[in-house]
Design a protein around this motif. Structure first.
Motif, PDB file in Angstrom:
ATOM      1  N   GLU A   1       0.826  -1.207   0.000  1.00 34.74           N
ATOM      2  CA  GLU A   1       0.000   0.000   0.000  1.00 34.74           C
ATOM      3  C   GLU A   1       0.864   1.263   0.000  1.00 34.74           C
ATOM      4  O   GLU A   1       0.548   2.234  -0.688  1.00 34.74           O
ATOM      5  N   GLU A   2       1.958   1.247   0.744  1.00 33.84           N
ATOM      6  CA  GLU A   2       2.875   2.398   0.767  1.00 33.84           C
ATOM      7  C   GLU A   2       3.504   2.604  -0.614  1.00 33.84           C
ATOM      8  O   GLU A   2       3.609   3.744  -1.086  1.00 33.84           O
ATOM      9  N   ALA A   3       3.905   1.512  -1.272  1.00 33.48           N
ATOM     10  CA  ALA A   3       4.506   1.616  -2.602  1.00 33.48           C
ATOM     11  C   ALA A   3       3.485   2.162  -3.604  1.00 33.48           C
ATOM     12  O   ALA A   3       3.813   3.025  -4.436  1.00 33.48           O
ATOM     13  N   LEU A   4       2.249   1.691  -3.532  1.00 33.80           N
ATOM     14  CA  LEU A   4       1.198   2.177  -4.421  1.00 33.80           C
ATOM     15  C   LEU A   4       0.963   3.678  -4.209  1.00 33.80           C
ATOM     16  O   LEU A   4       0.829   4.436  -5.180  1.00 33.80           O
ATOM     17  N   ALA A   5       0.951   4.100  -2.961  1.00 33.06           N
ATOM     18  CA  ALA A   5       0.775   5.525  -2.659  1.00 33.06           C
ATOM     19  C   ALA A   5       1.922   6.349  -3.231  1.00 33.06           C
ATOM     20  O   ALA A   5       1.704   7.451  -3.763  1.00 33.06           O
TER      21      ALA A   5
ATOM     22  N   ARG B   1       1.417   6.593  -7.008  1.00 32.92           N
ATOM     23  CA  ARG B   1       0.340   7.539  -7.309  1.00 32.92           C
ATOM     24  C   ARG B   1       0.794   8.981  -7.108  1.00 32.92           C
ATOM     25  O   ARG B   1       0.426   9.862  -7.878  1.00 32.92           O
ATOM     26  N   LYS B   2       1.599   9.194  -6.085  1.00 35.23           N
ATOM     27  CA  LYS B   2       2.113  10.549  -5.821  1.00 35.23           C
ATOM     28  C   LYS B   2       3.003  11.015  -6.967  1.00 35.23           C
ATOM     29  O   LYS B   2       2.872  12.133  -7.454  1.00 35.23           O
TER      30      LYS B   2
ATOM     31  N   ALA C   1       2.267  14.000  -9.826  1.00 35.38           N
ATOM     32  CA  ALA C   1       3.178  15.129  -9.935  1.00 35.38           C
ATOM     33  C   ALA C   1       3.674  15.310 -11.355  1.00 35.38           C
ATOM     34  O   ALA C   1       4.137  16.383 -11.740  1.00 35.38           O
ATOM     35  N   ALA C   2       3.590  14.260 -12.183  1.00 32.31           N
ATOM     36  CA  ALA C   2       4.110  14.333 -13.565  1.00 32.31           C
ATOM     37  C   ALA C   2       3.137  15.000 -14.503  1.00 32.31           C
ATOM     38  O   ALA C   2       2.028  15.165 -14.321  1.00 32.31           O
TER      39      ALA C   2
END
Length: 87
Positions: A74-78, A81-82, A86-87
């Motif tokens: 879940e942390e990696a997915l977040a 997504r972040k 930003a891109a």
């Protein structure tokens, strides 16, 4: 004192009808009340026993590892997504 402590710990383990880690039901228990020996098996595949007057896991409950892996995923997915936002 070691024998008395082992008996109390065996009785404590004997009282655990659910896995102390995840709460899965106990499927097997070997050991008599008032003795320093106890061995418990749970649905999750965890196994706990009294050895050298201490309660130890002989097979570690996998559920806590699944919880940790899910959290990392879940942390990696977040993070992805972040970065994507930003891109």
């Amino acid at each position: 004192m070691t024998r008395a402590l082992a008996i109390v710990r065996a009785d404590k383990l004997r009282a655990q009808i659910r896995c102390p880690v995840c709460g899965a039901a106990r499927t097997d228990a070997i050991g008599k009340s008032g003795t320093p020996a106890m061995y418990c098996v749970y649905v999750c595949s965890a196994e706990f026993q009294v050895a050298n007057a201490e309660i130890i896991p002989s097979v570690v409950c996998p559920n806590s590892s699944y919880v940790a892996a899910r959290t990392l995923n879940e942390e990696a997915l977040a993070e992805v997504r972040k970065v994507a936002g930003a891109a």
